[in-house]
Design a protein around this motif. Structure first.
Motif, PDB file in Angstrom:
ATOM      1  N   SER A 198       0.825  -1.215   0.000  1.00 30.70           N
ATOM      2  CA  SER A 198       0.000   0.000   0.000  1.00 30.70           C
ATOM      3  C   SER A 198       0.857   1.263   0.000  1.00 30.70           C
ATOM      4  O   SER A 198       2.035   1.212   0.351  1.00 30.70           O
ATOM      5  CB  SER A 198      -0.854   0.035   1.259  1.00 30.70           C
ATOM      6  N   PRO A 199       0.242   2.395  -0.343  1.00 26.09           N
ATOM      7  CA  PRO A 199       0.949   3.669  -0.182  1.00 26.09           C
ATOM      8  C   PRO A 199       1.389   3.821   1.278  1.00 26.09           C
ATOM      9  O   PRO A 199       0.607   3.557   2.188  1.00 26.09           O
ATOM     10  CB  PRO A 199      -0.130   4.717  -0.503  1.00 26.09           C
ATOM     11  N   GLY A 200       2.633   4.210   1.469  1.00 26.65           N
ATOM     12  CA  GLY A 200       3.084   4.509   2.833  1.00 26.65           C
ATOM     13  C   GLY A 200       3.398   3.305   3.697  1.00 26.65           C
ATOM     14  O   GLY A 200       3.582   3.442   4.901  1.00 26.65           O
ATOM     15  N   ASP A 205       5.304   5.009  -9.854  1.00 24.01           N
ATOM     16  CA  ASP A 205       4.365   5.871  -9.129  1.00 24.01           C
ATOM     17  C   ASP A 205       3.355   6.418 -10.126  1.00 24.01           C
ATOM     18  O   ASP A 205       3.682   6.612 -11.298  1.00 24.01           O
ATOM     19  CB  ASP A 205       5.085   7.045  -8.442  1.00 24.01           C
ATOM     20  N   VAL A 206       2.155   6.667  -9.646  1.00 20.75           N
ATOM     21  CA  VAL A 206       1.124   7.255 -10.493  1.00 20.75           C
ATOM     22  C   VAL A 206       1.608   8.599 -11.016  1.00 20.75           C
ATOM     23  O   VAL A 206       1.457   8.936 -12.181  1.00 20.75           O
ATOM     24  CB  VAL A 206      -0.177   7.435  -9.677  1.00 20.75           C
ATOM     25  N   CYS A 239      -2.809   2.317 -12.280  1.00 23.02           N
ATOM     26  CA  CYS A 239      -2.716   1.895 -10.874  1.00 23.02           C
ATOM     27  C   CYS A 239      -1.714   0.771 -10.638  1.00 23.02           C
ATOM     28  O   CYS A 239      -1.697   0.184  -9.563  1.00 23.02           O
ATOM     29  CB  CYS A 239      -4.090   1.461 -10.405  1.00 23.02           C
ATOM     30  N   VAL A 282       3.710   0.482  -7.929  1.00 23.70           N
ATOM     31  CA  VAL A 282       2.803   1.550  -7.490  1.00 23.70           C
ATOM     32  C   VAL A 282       2.159   1.155  -6.151  1.00 23.70           C
ATOM     33  O   VAL A 282       1.829  -0.009  -5.953  1.00 23.70           O
ATOM     34  CB  VAL A 282       1.691   1.764  -8.550  1.00 23.70           C
ATOM     35  N   GLY A 283       2.012   2.112  -5.246  1.00 22.19           N
ATOM     36  CA  GLY A 283       1.412   1.833  -3.937  1.00 22.19           C
ATOM     37  C   GLY A 283      -0.034   1.388  -4.075  1.00 22.19           C
ATOM     38  O   GLY A 283      -0.917   2.214  -4.292  1.00 22.19           O
ATOM     39  N   ASN A 284      -0.259   0.081  -3.945  1.00 18.94           N
ATOM     40  CA  ASN A 284      -1.577  -0.466  -4.245  1.00 18.94           C
ATOM     41  C   ASN A 284      -1.495  -1.959  -3.951  1.00 18.94           C
ATOM     42  O   ASN A 284      -0.654  -2.654  -4.522  1.00 18.94           O
ATOM     43  CB  ASN A 284      -1.899  -0.208  -5.728  1.00 18.94           C
ATOM     44  N   VAL A 311      -3.863  -4.132  -4.541  1.00 23.85           N
ATOM     45  CA  VAL A 311      -4.806  -4.909  -5.353  1.00 23.85           C
ATOM     46  C   VAL A 311      -4.256  -5.153  -6.769  1.00 23.85           C
ATOM     47  O   VAL A 311      -3.852  -6.259  -7.116  1.00 23.85           O
ATOM     48  CB  VAL A 311      -6.185  -4.209  -5.448  1.00 23.85           C
ATOM     49  N   CYS A 312      -4.225  -4.100  -7.574  1.00 18.98           N
ATOM     50  CA  CYS A 312      -4.026  -4.271  -9.019  1.00 18.98           C
ATOM     51  C   CYS A 312      -2.642  -4.801  -9.412  1.00 18.98           C
ATOM     52  O   CYS A 312      -2.547  -5.629 -10.329  1.00 18.98           O
ATOM     53  CB  CYS A 312      -4.312  -2.964  -9.739  1.00 18.98           C
ATOM     54  N   GLU A 324      -1.381  -0.894   9.407  1.00 21.35           N
ATOM     55  CA  GLU A 324      -2.453  -1.307   8.495  1.00 21.35           C
ATOM     56  C   GLU A 324      -3.347  -2.414   9.046  1.00 21.35           C
ATOM     57  O   GLU A 324      -4.485  -2.565   8.602  1.00 21.35           O
ATOM     58  CB  GLU A 324      -1.851  -1.782   7.160  1.00 21.35           C
ATOM     59  N   LYS A 358      -4.939  -8.035   6.888  1.00 19.36           N
ATOM     60  CA  LYS A 358      -4.774  -7.679   5.483  1.00 19.36           C
ATOM     61  C   LYS A 358      -4.585  -8.885   4.543  1.00 19.36           C
ATOM     62  O   LYS A 358      -5.129  -8.876   3.438  1.00 19.36           O
ATOM     63  CB  LYS A 358      -3.623  -6.666   5.301  1.00 19.36           C
ATOM     64  N   LYS A 405      -7.931 -10.017   3.463  1.00 22.51           N
ATOM     65  CA  LYS A 405      -8.710  -9.061   2.675  1.00 22.51           C
ATOM     66  C   LYS A 405      -8.126  -8.853   1.275  1.00 22.51           C
ATOM     67  O   LYS A 405      -8.832  -8.423   0.374  1.00 22.51           O
ATOM     68  CB  LYS A 405      -8.786  -7.715   3.417  1.00 22.51           C
ATOM     69  N   TYR A 406      -6.845  -9.130   1.106  1.00 20.22           N
ATOM     70  CA  TYR A 406      -6.184  -8.951  -0.188  1.00 20.22           C
ATOM     71  C   TYR A 406      -5.446 -10.231  -0.568  1.00 20.22           C
ATOM     72  O   TYR A 406      -4.220 -10.250  -0.673  1.00 20.22           O
ATOM     73  CB  TYR A 406      -5.235  -7.747  -0.118  1.00 20.22           C
TER      74      TYR A 406
END
Lengths: 220, 220
Positions: free
Chosen positions: B38-40, B66-67, B92, B119-121, B123-124, B143, B147, B150-151
């Motif tokens: 994730s981001p951060g 990064d986006v 993403c 990229v901070g994410n 999922v994708c 977090e 997790k 959930k992911y």
């Protein structure tokens, strides 16, 4: 080229359904808030505190999106929330069709406020209109104060920036002023509320923001 | 139906390019690690510490996705890293074509290890093969330990689970054992390393994991 065209078709279809949802919400005078933030930024914790403290000031319903599991709706039900889960089964965002289906199942009545907790993701959910009145973006202190610059799309579209977990500010490099300045570089009109679900800081301001929006929706 | 077919075409094309990348990496005996979180969650901080401590044990190159913005590559260059940025401009995740283009520009030579910071994410990026030897998934203590459930997609595909910011365990609800158990429910073979870029805890284990992989790649 084909991908781009198809994507624009998908978006047009999403916007069409979102517009229908918007009309439904309007008829019911239902304020709809779409909360977007990374996994673990404190979305569900904020909603738990919101439900605990809302009392009977406004009747709230929550729809939670997750890739998988129903944990978050279960967590929210434990504090008395009228909460429903959408499992996206691998999809990285909620879209208007998922919302429409859920709303048709639930048939909300006499509700003042619908809060949508989107899938934990700072990128993709930003692009999908759910017919909401406002998008709210959430970043927690451990994530860093440069996040608005790195994820501008959601900051561009959000009305409110909740900076969560400010109880963790001590010993961190996160600078509150810089975070707000970064957000305002992307969107000068965005309002920021620093808050902590742990200490309760910022909760009054969050409630004022919601109440003002609800009363404007009722009166409008 | 059309969406699904197109998506499968996009994926087939991605996999075709990823396979080419894999052959290129193989020829160069270059170990490639794809870090997803994730981001951060602490991806860039870990890489800063990795570069500082790697000395001349192995020659490392970093590609950061990064986006928007080039902050992360700049941060990494400051500690002496050979770092390159891919700005996805709204996308993403990194895909194989973006990597291929960057690799063609850089022409890495004599490098032992390429680390891709996705990229901070959560999922994708899990769905896109970049020809890497291993995916590494990262979740930070703030977090939450649920997790992996959930992911699940990324936990299913990762070889290594880095639990970061364990200096924040005190006063948190995060349970290390539970986090590892949750990850192993999705992927029994996943290895977990609890770590902190702040205190240095777990860094030796992370280096051992990398060194073993590098030497296996060289020898293979």
């Amino acid at each position: 080229m084909k991908t781009i065209k198809l994507r624009s078709n998908v978006m047009a279809e999403n916007n069409r359904i979102a517009q229908k949802l918007r009309e439904t919400y309007e008829k019911k005078k239902l304020l709809v808030i779409n909360i977007i933030g990374s996994p673990g930024c404190g979305k569900t914790s904020l909603l738990e505190e919101t439900i605990k403290k809302a009392d009977n000031n406004f009747r709230t319903m929550i729809i939670v999106g997750d890739v998988q599991t129903e944990y978050d709706a279960e967590r929210l039900k434990k504090v008395g929330a009228d909460a429903y889960q959408i499992e996206t089964m691998g999809i990285c965002h909620l879209d208007a069709r998922m919302l429409q289906k859920k709303i048709q199942d639930i048939r909300p009545k006499g509700t003042d406020l619908l809060i949508i907790e989107n899938v934990g993701n700072l990128v993709c959910p930003a692009g999908y209109d759910l017919g909401e009145d406002s998008k709210v973006v959430m970043v927690s202190v451990p994530e860093g104060d440069e996040k608005p610059l790195k994820y501008p799309a959601i900051f561009h579209r959000a009305d409110l920036f909740l900076i969560t977990k400010i109880d963790m500010l001590e010993n961190s490099n996160f600078n509150l002023d810089r975070a707000v300045q970064n957000a305002k570089k992307i969107n000068p009109d965005i309002k920021a509320i620093p808050m902590s679900s742990k200490t309760g800081e910022g909760m009054n301001e969050w409630f004022s923001w919601l109440e003002e929006k609800i009363s404007r929706k009722k009166g409008g």
